[in-house]
Motif scaffolding. Structure first.
Motif, mmCIF file in Angstrom:
data_model
loop_
_atom_site.group_PDB
_atom_site.id
_atom_site.type_symbol
_atom_site.label_atom_id
_atom_site.label_comp_id
_atom_site.label_asym_id
_atom_site.label_seq_id
_atom_site.Cartn_x
_atom_site.Cartn_y
_atom_site.Cartn_z
ATOM 1 N N UNK A 1 36.007 36.855 50.178
ATOM 2 C CA UNK A 1 36.982 37.090 49.180
ATOM 3 C C UNK A 1 36.431 36.419 48.088
ATOM 4 N N UNK A 2 35.874 35.135 47.820
ATOM 5 C CA UNK A 2 35.285 34.703 46.750
ATOM 6 C C UNK A 2 34.532 35.643 45.862
ATOM 7 N N UNK A 3 33.481 36.143 46.629
ATOM 8 C CA UNK A 3 32.660 37.071 45.986
ATOM 9 C C UNK A 3 33.619 38.469 45.338
ATOM 10 N N UNK A 4 34.359 38.803 45.963
ATOM 11 C CA UNK A 4 35.262 39.678 45.738
ATOM 12 C C UNK A 4 36.013 39.513 44.485
ATOM 13 N N UNK A 5 36.541 38.438 44.264
ATOM 14 C CA UNK A 5 37.268 37.785 43.232
ATOM 15 C C UNK A 5 36.505 37.763 41.933
ATOM 16 N N UNK A 6 35.150 37.121 42.255
ATOM 17 C CA UNK A 6 34.170 37.305 41.011
ATOM 18 C C UNK A 6 33.750 38.635 40.612
ATOM 19 N N UNK A 7 33.723 39.443 41.425
ATOM 20 C CA UNK A 7 33.265 41.229 40.954
ATOM 21 C C UNK A 7 34.471 41.577 40.302
ATOM 22 N N UNK A 8 35.537 41.534 40.985
ATOM 23 C CA UNK A 8 36.901 42.234 40.276
ATOM 24 C C UNK A 8 37.206 41.493 38.951
ATOM 25 N N UNK A 9 36.957 40.217 38.812
ATOM 26 C CA UNK A 9 37.107 39.683 37.473
ATOM 27 C C UNK A 9 35.997 40.191 36.417
ATOM 28 N N UNK A 10 34.775 40.279 36.729
ATOM 29 C CA UNK A 10 33.632 40.783 35.719
ATOM 30 C C UNK A 10 33.843 42.464 35.642
ATOM 31 N N UNK A 11 34.519 43.072 36.811
ATOM 32 C CA UNK A 11 34.786 44.501 36.398
ATOM 33 C C UNK A 11 35.938 44.683 35.594
ATOM 34 N N UNK A 12 36.939 43.934 35.816
ATOM 35 C CA UNK A 12 38.195 43.938 34.908
ATOM 36 C C UNK A 12 37.869 43.878 33.330
ATOM 37 N N UNK A 13 36.931 42.705 33.192
ATOM 38 C CA UNK A 13 36.665 42.550 31.797
ATOM 39 C C UNK A 13 35.825 43.353 31.217
#
Length: 642
Positions: free
Chosen positions: A617-629
């Motif tokens: 979950x923590x890894x997914x949060x990081x990837x999603x924030x980077x992807x969204x940005x």
């Protein structure tokens, strides 16, 4: 067989609720009735956890009639594990914590079930056999004599129907006797033929098949196959499995589930929210009239708001669990998987993934729970990582407001584009994950034994729904309440002098200062302003409050109609005109893309952590924030040049 780290995990689960009872493990292939049997014999006296270090669910409960603790092991076709689910089952049986194996044998596919039973025999575990699906087998002209099979195996064989409860008293008696006087399966030289650990796999398989043939011969099951009469399930499948009929039916069923999530659940959720925040909140406000303002605010706007959020999700979760159980118990879910399989292969999943992904467009939270229909842990994990990329209805209000402000003549097209982009993100990210972190997901041929259509059992569905809703409330609920309480504290504590706790404008609170510090990071996307970053931070709690947060920070009324933003629209126009350097349209599109792609709400994250583990979950949060940005910056930088 080598015992891996998950063996102690499975044993620990069994011992957790064991009290003084011995532990019985339910073993069987998928769709053999194992979980139905578990729910029938334990009722609500059960709990569900993940095996530590895995995303595999294990259910443990008390079987009072058998005076035992029963562990519902993951479905397995073989103890030579090819999936994490099968590995957990194999390790649990080898770990020494299970006193007796109750092996479910499918009367419609005895040979296939006996192969698994032979591996249990090789493990040297005492066993009792539960013969299931006898009614379906009889309809196909197949008759299995439990007495003859028992004589061939050397252990009790009890015919049961977990759906009706037929034979469960006899099975409980056999389990009690088996725990008191353990009986091993008649391996018939199987161990010697197979050789020691690390022997030739081909020799192992040949030994097992030879043992199966010997058992079927002694049980009188090796005669010429009977002429199988065509059942009404067969006739229905001749129509429903044809693409020109199956696809429209599948779309209709998925539409019904989507409507359940987006329409039917809303009045129930609003009613619960009104009861908790309105009636209970009003009563508490009166009771706390003499208390300090900060204490009243913390209890009502922090803790109670979190409790209301959890409580309002309960009817939604319950409806989805019931819908999934109905599809699964009736036998239609297997047909839906068959029809949707070709499309799902694009992201390395099989057809069963279509249900959670469709539900995700209504709400990500129940969609994560719906991933339990997938047969393997790695498939559940991959689907659980893709679900937050589906555009839930909570984001729709944000789309409508900004599209109406910045693209009034093409608002519908913009909203449609967000859903198209969401679908492309699911496919694209799924393809990338499939070629990187999930390379081990092999493209195996889709082989699925279609169960007969059956009438769903209300009792079993009610039990499974109750247990799973309770697991959500007790585990994900604590995270939600804690997070919302922390958010309230951040908004209530002033960051500059001159304000009292719980009486501070948002921009002067710790929350506002954090939002102001984040704003420069969003500048390359064209909306580097604390109003926007504050709204996005609030959206981390719940996407449906993004518009309300924008209105609050601008000190204007929240629009009752998203398509008529009023004063909020004017303030958004002014702000995005300034932050984008004269390109408000591309900046608004970038903001929408960010809302679509970034981290889901805290309730979804709590459920994701419960089902998939905190690390993923923590890894997914990081990837999603980077992807969204990255997507938002790309949209703005390209858009302002056009």
């Amino acid at each position: 067989m080598t015992c891996h780290d998950t063996a102690p995990a499975a044993t620990a689960v069994a011992e957790q609720g064991a009290e003084q009872h011995a532990t019985v493990g339910l073993v069987g292939s998928p769709n053999v009735g194992k979980s139905t049997l578990f729910n029938r014999v334990t009722g609500a006296r059960q709990h569900v956890v993940n095996a530590p270090g895995t995303t595999v669910e294990l259910a443990s409960g008390t079987w009072r009639a058998a005076d035992a603790t029963v562990l519902d092991l993951p479905g397995a076709y073989s103890l030579v594990a090819r999936t994490p689910d099968e590995q957990v089952t194999a390790d649990a049986l080898a770990g020494g914590g299970i006193a007796l194996a109750v092996v479910l044998v499918d009367a419609t596919a005895v040979v296939r079930s006996l192969y698994l039973l032979g591996q249990v025999a090789r493990a040297g575990l005492p066993a009792v056999v539960a013969l299931t699906l006898r009614d379906v087998a009889a309809a196909r002209g197949v008759h299995v004599d439990p007495v003859a099979l028992s004589a061939a195996l050397g252990v009790p064989v009890v015919g049961v129907d977990p759906r009706t409860g037929d034979g469960l008293d006899l099975l409980a008696g056999a389990v009690r006797d088996g725990l008191a006087s353990p009986r091993l399966l008649d391996a018939g030289g199987l161990d010697a033929a197979a050789g020691a650990d690390g022997g030739d796999p081909v020799a192992d398989a040949q030994a097992l098949f030879g043992w199966v043939q010997d058992v079927t011969a002694r049980a009188g099951l090796d005669g010429p196959p009977a002429v199988t009469p065509r059942t009404w399930s067969d006739r229905a499948d001749e129509v429903l499995l044809r693409p020109w009929v199956g696809l429209p039916v599948l779309l209709a069923v998925m539409w019904a589930v989507f409507e359940l999530v987006t329409v039917a659940a809303v009045p129930l959720m609003d009613g619960v929210d009104t009861a908790v925040n309105g009636w209970l909140g009003g009563a508490l406000r009166v009771a706390l009239a003499a208390a300090p303002a900060w204490l009243t605010g913390f209890l009502l706007d922090g803790v109670l708001a979190g409790v209301a959020t959890v409580a309002s999700f309960v009817p939604l979760m319950a409806l989805v669990f019931v819908a999934v159980a109905l599809l699964e118990d009736s036998g239609y879910l297997a047909r839906a998987a068959f029809v949707a399989d070709k499309a799902m292969r694009a992201v390395g999943l099989d057809g069963r993934a279509v249900l959670p992904l469709v539900v995700g467009f209504g709400c990500n939270l129940p969609a994560l729970s719906a991933t339990r229909v997938l047969p393997h842990a790695r498939q559940r994990l991959l689907t659980g990582l893709l679900v937050p990329l589906t555009s839930c209805t909570a984001r729709l209000t944000v789309y409508l407001v900004l599209a109406s402000v910045f693209f009034p003549r093409h608002a519908g097209t913009v909203v449609l584009g967000m859903y198209v982009l969401s679908t492309l993100l699911v496919v694209g990210v799924g393809a990338v994950l499939r070629r990187t972190a999930f390379r081990d997901l092999e493209r195996e041929p889709f082989v699925l034994a279609l169960p007969a259509y059956q009438r769903p059992r209300v009792g079993a569905i009610a039990t499974s729904t109750t247990v799973r809703v309770r697991a959500f409330v007790t585990k994900a609920g604590t995270v939600i309440v804690g997070t919302l309480s922390v958010v309230w504290v951040l908004t209530a504590v002033p960051a500059v002098p001159g304000h009292a706790v719980a009486d501070v404008p948002v921009e002067d609170s710790v929350y506002g200062r954090v939002a102001d510090a984040i704003a420069p990071v969003l500048a390359p996307a064209g909306f580097g302003d604390w109003h926007a970053s504050s709204a996005l931070m609030t959206g981390f709690v719940a996407k449906e409050v993004v518009v309300g947060s924008l209105a609050q920070t601008f000190a204007v009324d929240e629009p009752a109609d998203p398509s008529a933003p009023g004063d909020l629209g004017s303030r958004l126009q002014e702000t995005f005109e300034r932050t984008s350097g004269g390109a408000p349209g591309p900046a608004a599109l970038a903001f929408l893309v960010f809302v679509l792609a970034y981290t889901p709400c805290v309730a979804t994250l709590a459920e994701q952590a419960r089902l998939l583990g905190r690390g993923w979950t923590a890894g997914a949060v990081g990837v999603q924030l980077v992807l969204a940005w990255a997507l938002a910056v790309t949209v703005f930088q390209v858009g302002r040049l056009l």
